[in-house]
Design a protein around this motif. Structure first.
Motif, short mmCIF file in Angstrom:
data_model
loop_
_atom_site.label_atom_id
_atom_site.label_comp_id
_atom_site.label_asym_id
_atom_site.label_seq_id
_atom_site.Cartn_x
_atom_site.Cartn_y
_atom_site.Cartn_z
N TYR A 100 7.09 -7.46 -1.99
CA TYR A 100 8.77 -7.81 -2.29
C TYR A 100 8.69 -8.30 -3.70
CZ TYR A 100 8.63 -8.43 2.74
OH TYR A 100 8.50 -8.37 4.34
N GLU A 101 7.45 -8.95 -4.25
CA GLU A 101 7.49 -9.44 -5.65
C GLU A 101 7.63 -8.10 -6.66
OE1 GLU A 101 7.28 -12.58 -7.24
OE2 GLU A 101 7.93 -12.97 -5.07
N VAL A 102 6.85 -7.21 -6.29
CA VAL A 102 6.92 -5.91 -7.08
C VAL A 102 8.00 -5.48 -6.91
CG1 VAL A 102 5.72 -3.91 -7.70
CG2 VAL A 102 4.27 -5.67 -6.72
N VAL A 103 8.85 -5.05 -5.84
CA VAL A 103 10.00 -4.59 -5.78
C VAL A 103 11.09 -5.37 -6.32
CG1 VAL A 103 11.77 -3.73 -4.12
CG2 VAL A 103 9.22 -3.52 -3.54
N ARG A 104 10.84 -6.64 -6.35
CA ARG A 104 12.02 -7.34 -7.24
C ARG A 104 11.99 -7.11 -8.64
NH1 ARG A 104 11.12 -12.79 -3.75
NH2 ARG A 104 11.78 -12.10 -1.83
N LEU A 105 10.75 -6.89 -9.13
CA LEU A 105 10.16 -6.79 -10.41
C LEU A 105 10.82 -5.61 -11.03
CD1 LEU A 105 6.83 -8.38 -10.52
CD2 LEU A 105 8.87 -9.31 -11.75
N ILE A 106 11.22 -4.63 -10.12
CA ILE A 106 11.73 -3.18 -10.66
C ILE A 106 13.15 -3.39 -11.44
CG2 ILE A 106 12.55 -0.94 -9.79
CD1 ILE A 106 10.88 -1.32 -7.33
N PRO A 107 12.87 -2.88 -12.69
CA PRO A 107 14.36 -3.15 -13.51
C PRO A 107 15.28 -2.31 -12.99
CG PRO A 107 12.38 -1.78 -14.64
CD PRO A 107 12.02 -2.19 -13.17
N PHE A 108 16.86 -2.54 -13.63
CA PHE A 108 17.90 -1.74 -13.33
C PHE A 108 17.76 -0.29 -13.63
CE2 PHE A 108 22.09 -0.07 -13.75
CZ PHE A 108 22.72 -0.99 -12.76
N GLY A 109 18.04 0.39 -12.83
CA GLY A 109 17.97 1.73 -13.07
C GLY A 109 16.80 2.55 -13.03
N ARG A 110 15.99 1.84 -12.40
CA ARG A 110 14.53 2.52 -12.19
C ARG A 110 14.08 2.43 -10.81
NH1 ARG A 110 12.74 3.04 -17.77
NH2 ARG A 110 14.65 4.09 -18.08
N VAL A 111 13.28 3.26 -10.53
CA VAL A 111 12.87 3.39 -9.10
C VAL A 111 11.16 3.70 -9.33
CG1 VAL A 111 14.69 4.70 -8.41
CG2 VAL A 111 12.75 5.98 -9.40
N THR A 112 10.45 3.33 -8.21
CA THR A 112 9.07 3.49 -8.02
C THR A 112 8.67 3.95 -6.72
OG1 THR A 112 7.10 2.39 -8.38
CG2 THR A 112 8.75 1.06 -7.19
N SER A 113 7.39 4.33 -6.55
CA SER A 113 6.99 4.81 -5.50
C SER A 113 5.88 3.92 -4.55
CB SER A 113 5.96 6.16 -5.75
OG SER A 113 4.92 5.73 -6.50
N TYR A 114 6.03 3.99 -3.52
CA TYR A 114 5.11 3.17 -2.24
C TYR A 114 3.72 3.22 -2.97
CZ TYR A 114 9.25 3.90 0.54
OH TYR A 114 10.43 4.01 0.85
N GLY A 115 3.15 4.41 -3.34
CA GLY A 115 1.73 4.47 -3.75
C GLY A 115 1.39 3.59 -4.97
N ALA A 116 2.54 3.51 -5.71
CA ALA A 116 2.40 2.77 -6.99
C ALA A 116 2.41 1.29 -6.80
CB ALA A 116 3.58 3.30 -8.12
N ILE A 117 3.07 0.99 -5.85
CA ILE A 117 3.15 -0.49 -5.62
C ILE A 117 1.67 -0.64 -4.69
CG2 ILE A 117 4.26 -2.29 -4.03
CD1 ILE A 117 6.65 -0.67 -4.32
N ALA A 118 1.41 -0.12 -4.02
CA ALA A 118 0.01 0.07 -3.11
C ALA A 118 -1.06 -0.07 -4.37
CB ALA A 118 -0.15 0.93 -2.29
N LYS A 119 -1.05 0.87 -5.17
CA LYS A 119 -2.10 0.59 -6.03
C LYS A 119 -2.01 -0.56 -6.92
CE LYS A 119 -4.01 3.61 -9.84
NZ LYS A 119 -3.99 4.74 -10.49
N TYR A 120 -0.81 -1.18 -7.19
CA TYR A 120 -0.69 -2.29 -7.79
C TYR A 120 -1.37 -3.40 -7.34
CZ TYR A 120 1.33 -6.18 -10.31
OH TYR A 120 1.67 -7.40 -11.09
N LEU A 121 -1.23 -3.27 -5.96
CA LEU A 121 -1.78 -4.47 -4.98
C LEU A 121 -3.25 -4.25 -4.80
CD1 LEU A 121 1.14 -4.62 -2.41
CD2 LEU A 121 0.71 -6.15 -4.50
N GLY A 122 -3.75 -2.95 -5.35
CA GLY A 122 -5.31 -2.80 -5.30
C GLY A 122 -5.42 -2.13 -3.84
#
Length: 113
Positions: free
Chosen positions: A13-35
DNA sequence: TCAATGACCTGCC
DNA sequence: GGGCAGGCCATTG
């Protein structure tokens, strides 16, 4: 629901909330960020729980930029409408210019927890 | 406690 | 280069 201080879900949730406006990310990127690159599925599962919270899950898409969880939203093209509202070009639940609107937490954010 | 699911990703044919 | 199948980790019942 365990009494853990920060479950894997909240971290997502924290990472998703940090996503800036007009930007998107992938699940793998978030997962990787979490290690947990292997736990990409868990990120999507967390989104399922985030559904109903103030988490912009519509900004989270799969590796191909496809709105896989669009049917999880209220309507069918609601997620697409939201992304288009952000200025992102989406056609048939498929994000165009993905590399342009792509936002990698590991590239922007850092581990300071 | 055991077993099944899940908005995915990576690797192989 | 594209398509198909398997595996991964965490949560819930």
């Amino acid at each position: 629901m365990r009494a853990e201080p920060k479950p894997f879900f909240e971290k997502v949730y924290e990472v998703v909330r940090l996503i800036p406006f007009g930007r998107v990310t992938s699940y793998g990127a978030i997962a990787k960020y979490l290690g947990a690159v292997r736990s990409a599925r868990i990120v999507g599962y967390a989104m399922n729980n985030s559904h109903g919270k103030d988490v912009p899950a519509h900004r989270v898409v799969n590796r191909k930029g496809l709105l896989t969880g669009k049917h999880h939203f209220d309507g069918t093209n609601l997620m697409q409408q939201l992304l288009e509202n952000e200025g992102i070009v989406v056609i048939d639940s498929q994000i165009q210019d993905l590399q342009k609107v792509y936002w990698d937490p590991n590239q922007e954010l850092k581990f300071d927890d």
